[in-house]
Design an enzyme around this catalytic site. Structure first.
Site, PDB file in Angstrom:
ATOM      1  N   ASN A 177       0.842  -1.199   0.000  1.00 17.86           N
ATOM      2  CA  ASN A 177       0.000   0.000   0.000  1.00 17.86           C
ATOM      3  C   ASN A 177       0.874   1.244   0.000  1.00 17.86           C
ATOM      4  O   ASN A 177       1.961   1.278   0.605  1.00 17.86           O
ATOM      5  CB  ASN A 177      -0.993  -0.005   1.153  1.00 17.86           C
ATOM      6  N   ILE A 178       0.381   2.262  -0.695  1.00 20.97           N
ATOM      7  CA  ILE A 178       1.110   3.518  -0.871  1.00 20.97           C
ATOM      8  C   ILE A 178       0.146   4.649  -0.530  1.00 20.97           C
ATOM      9  O   ILE A 178      -0.802   4.909  -1.288  1.00 20.97           O
ATOM     10  CB  ILE A 178       1.628   3.651  -2.323  1.00 20.97           C
ATOM     11  N   GLU A 179       0.344   5.257   0.628  1.00 15.88           N
ATOM     12  CA  GLU A 179      -0.610   6.265   1.115  1.00 15.88           C
ATOM     13  C   GLU A 179      -0.265   7.653   0.600  1.00 15.88           C
ATOM     14  O   GLU A 179       0.778   7.877  -0.028  1.00 15.88           O
ATOM     15  CB  GLU A 179      -0.636   6.219   2.646  1.00 15.88           C
ATOM     16  N   CYS A 188      -4.034   0.554  -2.552  1.00 13.47           N
ATOM     17  CA  CYS A 188      -3.897  -0.651  -1.731  1.00 13.47           C
ATOM     18  C   CYS A 188      -2.838  -1.591  -2.319  1.00 13.47           C
ATOM     19  O   CYS A 188      -2.531  -1.550  -3.508  1.00 13.47           O
ATOM     20  CB  CYS A 188      -5.219  -1.400  -1.666  1.00 13.47           C
ATOM     21  N   GLU A 194      -3.030  -4.766  -2.945  1.00 14.33           N
ATOM     22  CA  GLU A 194      -3.532  -5.686  -3.974  1.00 14.33           C
ATOM     23  C   GLU A 194      -3.551  -5.007  -5.341  1.00 14.33           C
ATOM     24  O   GLU A 194      -3.187  -5.590  -6.361  1.00 14.33           O
ATOM     25  CB  GLU A 194      -4.951  -6.153  -3.619  1.00 14.33           C
ATOM     26  N   CYS A 198     -10.630  -3.231  -4.162  1.00 15.08           N
ATOM     27  CA  CYS A 198      -9.670  -4.240  -4.631  1.00 15.08           C
ATOM     28  C   CYS A 198     -10.384  -5.503  -5.106  1.00 15.08           C
ATOM     29  O   CYS A 198      -9.968  -6.127  -6.090  1.00 15.08           O
ATOM     30  CB  CYS A 198      -8.672  -4.573  -3.519  1.00 15.08           C
ATOM     31  N   CYS A 239     -10.184  -4.793   0.467  1.00  8.44           N
ATOM     32  CA  CYS A 239     -11.305  -3.858   0.486  1.00  8.44           C
ATOM     33  C   CYS A 239     -12.188  -4.091  -0.742  1.00  8.44           C
ATOM     34  O   CYS A 239     -11.824  -4.811  -1.680  1.00  8.44           O
ATOM     35  CB  CYS A 239     -10.797  -2.419   0.518  1.00  8.44           C
TER      36      CYS A 239
END
Ligand code: THU
Length: 135
Positions: A42-44, A53, A55, A93, A90
């Site tokens: 994940n890359i916020e 996310c 995935e 995804c 989620c």
């Protein structure tokens, strides 16, 4: 590639997470039909909604490289990289998975003692997919 090996790759992928806001590290390892594995984290983002996310990172990397057929994905996550319970995908995804995968696509939900296997059909019942609803 065994499920256990895919799980190990997902755990390694967790360590790549960029999570300055939530602290939840998530990793995914996606197995292509030809045996290739693509990992994602994940890359916020400071604006929150642009967050990607783990995935989807894995799927988008694979699709960019030309893959369209997938067998399974292992997913793990936890606060500060500590896996406790499963960290299920989620809804967004799940829908991205459904774009490329049928309902028998396997999802390995990693927990602190191992992993649980579920199908995409179980995670996303009565799903909408382009192939079945738009032609
Ligand atoms: N996250 C994922 O990477 N995959 C999911 O399917 C659920 C949520 C991430 C997004 C965010 O960086 C963090 O987990 C907490 O929501």
């Amino acid at each position: 590639m065994t499920p256990e090996q895919l799980v190990e790759q997902a755990k390694e992928a967790m360590t790549h997470a960029y999570v300055p806001y939530s602290g939840y590290q998530v990793g995914a390892a996606l197995l292509c039909a030809d045996g290739t594995v693509y990992c994602g984290c994940n890359i916020e983002n400071a604006a929150y909604s642009p967050t990607n996310c783990a995935e989807r990172t894995a799927f988008f990397k694979a699709v960019y490289d030309g893959h369209r057929n997938f067998s399974a994905i292992a997913v793990c996550g936890g606060k500060d990289g500590v896996i406790k319970g499963a960290f299920p995908p989620c809804g967004v995804c799940r829908q991205v998975m459904r774009e490329f995968c049928s309902e028998d696509f396997l999802v390995y939900l990693v927990n602190d003692t191992g992993y649980e296997t579920v199908t995409l059909g179980e995670l996303l019942p009565h799903s909408f997919s382009a192939g079945e609803h738009m032609i």
